[in-house]
Design a protein around this motif. Structure first.
Motif, PDB file in Angstrom:
ATOM      1  N   GLU A  56      -5.474   5.741   0.735  1.00 63.33           N
ATOM      2  CA  GLU A  56      -5.049   6.898   0.848  1.00 63.33           C
ATOM      3  C   GLU A  56      -5.162   7.557   2.452  1.00 63.33           C
ATOM      4  OE1 GLU A  56      -2.730   8.689  -0.387  1.00 63.33           O
ATOM      5  OE2 GLU A  56      -2.323   7.266  -2.272  1.00 63.33           O
TER       6      GLU A  56
ATOM      7  N   HIS B 109      -8.297   3.802  -4.102  1.00 60.79           N
ATOM      8  CA  HIS B 109      -7.435   4.551  -3.627  1.00 60.79           C
ATOM      9  C   HIS B 109      -8.007   5.378  -2.436  1.00 60.79           C
ATOM     10  CE1 HIS B 109      -4.675   8.134  -5.069  1.00 60.79           C
ATOM     11  NE2 HIS B 109      -3.936   7.205  -5.009  1.00 60.79           N
TER      12      HIS B 109
ATOM     13  N   GLU C 245       2.973  10.306  -6.946  1.00 64.13           N
ATOM     14  CA  GLU C 245       3.448   9.102  -6.013  1.00 64.13           C
ATOM     15  C   GLU C 245       4.669   8.673  -6.324  1.00 64.13           C
ATOM     16  OE1 GLU C 245       0.275   6.427  -7.814  1.00 64.13           O
ATOM     17  OE2 GLU C 245      -1.233   7.029  -5.943  1.00 64.13           O
TER      18      GLU C 245
ATOM     19  N   GLU D 169       1.555   2.948  -3.152  1.00 58.38           N
ATOM     20  CA  GLU D 169       1.843   3.769  -4.120  1.00 58.38           C
ATOM     21  C   GLU D 169       2.170   3.358  -5.542  1.00 58.38           C
ATOM     22  OE1 GLU D 169       0.160   6.436  -3.661  1.00 58.38           O
ATOM     23  OE2 GLU D 169       0.918   7.712  -1.941  1.00 58.38           O
TER      24      GLU D 169
ATOM     25  N   HIS E 139      -0.646   1.615  -6.880  1.00 57.44           N
ATOM     26  CA  HIS E 139      -1.749   2.898  -7.484  1.00 57.44           C
ATOM     27  C   HIS E 139      -1.383   3.104  -8.788  1.00 57.44           C
ATOM     28  CE1 HIS E 139      -2.891   3.976  -3.090  1.00 57.44           C
ATOM     29  NE2 HIS E 139      -3.169   2.849  -3.369  1.00 57.44           N
TER      30      HIS E 139
HETATM   31 FE   LIG Z   1      -1.742   6.677  -4.189  1.00 59.58          FE
END
Ligand SMILES: [Fe+2]
Ligand SMILES: [Fe+2]
Length: 295
Positions: free
Chosen positions: A193, A189, A82, A113, A116
Motif C-alpha cells: 500500500e 499490506h 478495495e 487489491e 489483498h
Molecule cells: Fe489493499
C-alpha cells in the motif's frame, strides 16, 4: 512538474512493485493460525471499546474474541474499499492508453487489491471470525462513490482509507499480542500500500493543478464526507450484537471513549497533513473531520 517527470514516478513505482510484491496464495506467505486462541485480532489499544467499562468488565478471552470480531469488521471495510476503488478508478481509465505508465501502475494496483481482498478473507477465516453486513445507507454511498466519484475525489477517498489502515496495520504487524496470520497480512499490506499511497498522492497533486476554486471547494467537501463514511463504517452495531453485547450500552461508550478518539485522530494524522499541504481543508471539511474524530 513535467509530464516526463510525472511518468518517471509511475515507472519507479512499477519497478518497486517488480522487486517487492507478495502472492498471498503462496502457502509460505499465508499460513493458517497455529498459535491457538490467546492472540488478539488487533492491538487491543485499537479496539473502539478499549478502556471503557465494558472492556474493563471482560475476561481476557472475551477481549480476544472481541478484537478478532473487530478486525473482521475493519478488514471487511478494507475489502469494500478495495473493490469500490477498482470500479471507480478503472471506470475513469477505461478509454485511456493502456501503455501509459500511470495506467500500467493502475493495473498493478488492481492486481494487488484483489490479492489483498483474497488474503483478508482467508486470514479472517483462519482466526475463526466472519464478516458482518453493512448498513444499507453505506451500500448506497458505496454505489454513489463507484458510480460518480471524479478524479481527485476518487483518489482522495481511496487515499483516506489507505492512510488510516496504514497507521493501524503498522501497529498490528509489530504487536506481539496479535495473531500471526493478521500480523503477516498487515506486513504485506503495509509494503504494497505504500506504493498505492504514493500513486494516489501524485494523481491528486496532478489533478489539482489549475483546478477552479469552485471545483476545489466541492471536491474538498466530498472527500471529507467520503472519509467520514469510511470512519463511520468501521463501527458496526451488528458485530457487537453478534457477540451478545447490548448496543444501547456499547454504542454510547464508544461515542464517549476519549482513548478511541485519540487513536482515530492518530490514524488520520498523515492524511490530514496531506490535505492541509494540498489545500484540501476548508472550514466545512474541518468540521466534518472533527465530527468523525479524525481531527
Ligand atoms: Fe489493499
Ligand atoms: Fe491500495
Amino acid at each position: 512538474m513535467t509530464t516526463s517527470g510525472r511518468d518517471a514516478i509511475f515507472e519507479t513505482l512499477l519497478e518497486s512493485a517488480k522487486r517487492l510484491s507478495f502472492d498471498p496464495r503462496d502457502p509460505l506467505v499465508c499460513q493458517p493460525d497455529s498459535d491457538g486462541d490467546e492472540f488478539h485480532g488487533m492491538t487491543p489499544e485499537w479496539s473502539p471499546l478499549f478502556g471503557t467499562a465494558t472492556w474493563d468488565s471482560m475476561a481476557e478471552s472475551e477481549r480476544v474474541r472481541l478484537t478478532r470480531s473487530e478486525v473482521a469488521q475493519f478488514l471487511g471495510v478494507g475489502i469494500w474499499l478495495e473493490v469500490g476503488l477498482q470500479v471507480a478508478l478503472l471506470r475513469a481509465s477505461h478509454s485511456a492508453d493502456p501503455a501509459r505508465s500511470d495506467v500500467k501502475f493502475l493495473f498493478n494496483e488492481c492486481a494487488d487489491e484483489n490479492l489483498h481482498s483474497l488474503m483478508f478473507v482467508n486470514v479472517i477465516d483462519s482466526i475463526g471470525s466472519h464478516f458482518y453486513r453493512r448498513d444499507r445507507s453505506l451500500d448506497f454511498f458505496g454505489w454513489l462513490f463507484r458510480t460518480i466519484a471524479w478524479d481527485e475525489v476518487a483518489y482522495g477517498i481511496v487515499l483516506a482509507g489507505e492512510e488510516i489502515f496504514d497507521v493501524m496495520q503498522r501497529d498490528w504487524m509489530a504487536s506481539e499480542d496479535v495473531a500471526a496470520p493478521i500480523r503477516r497480512a498487515c506486513y504485506i499490506h503495509v509494503i504494497e500500500e505504500s506504493r498505492h499511497m504514493a500513486y494516489a498522492r501524485q494523481k491528486i497533486r496532478t489533478r489539482l493543478i489549475k483546478i477552479s476554486r469552485v471545483r476545489r471547494f466541492i471536491s474538498t467537501l466530498v472527500i471529507a464526507i467520503g472519509t467520514h463514511l469510511v470512519a463511520k463504517s468501521l463501527i458496526n452495531r451488528r458485530m457487537y450484537e453478534d457477540l451478545g453485547l447490548d448496543w444501547k450500552v456499547v454504542g454510547p461508550e464508544i461515542a464517549a471513549n476519549e482513548h478511541h478518539r485519540i487513536m482515530f485522530r492518530r490514524a488520520a494524522e498523515p492524511f490530514i497533513e496531506f490535505l492541509s499541504r494540498e489545500g484540501l481543508l476548508n472550514f466545512g471539511a474541518r468540521w466534518i473531520y472533527r465530527k468523525s474524530n479524525l481531527l
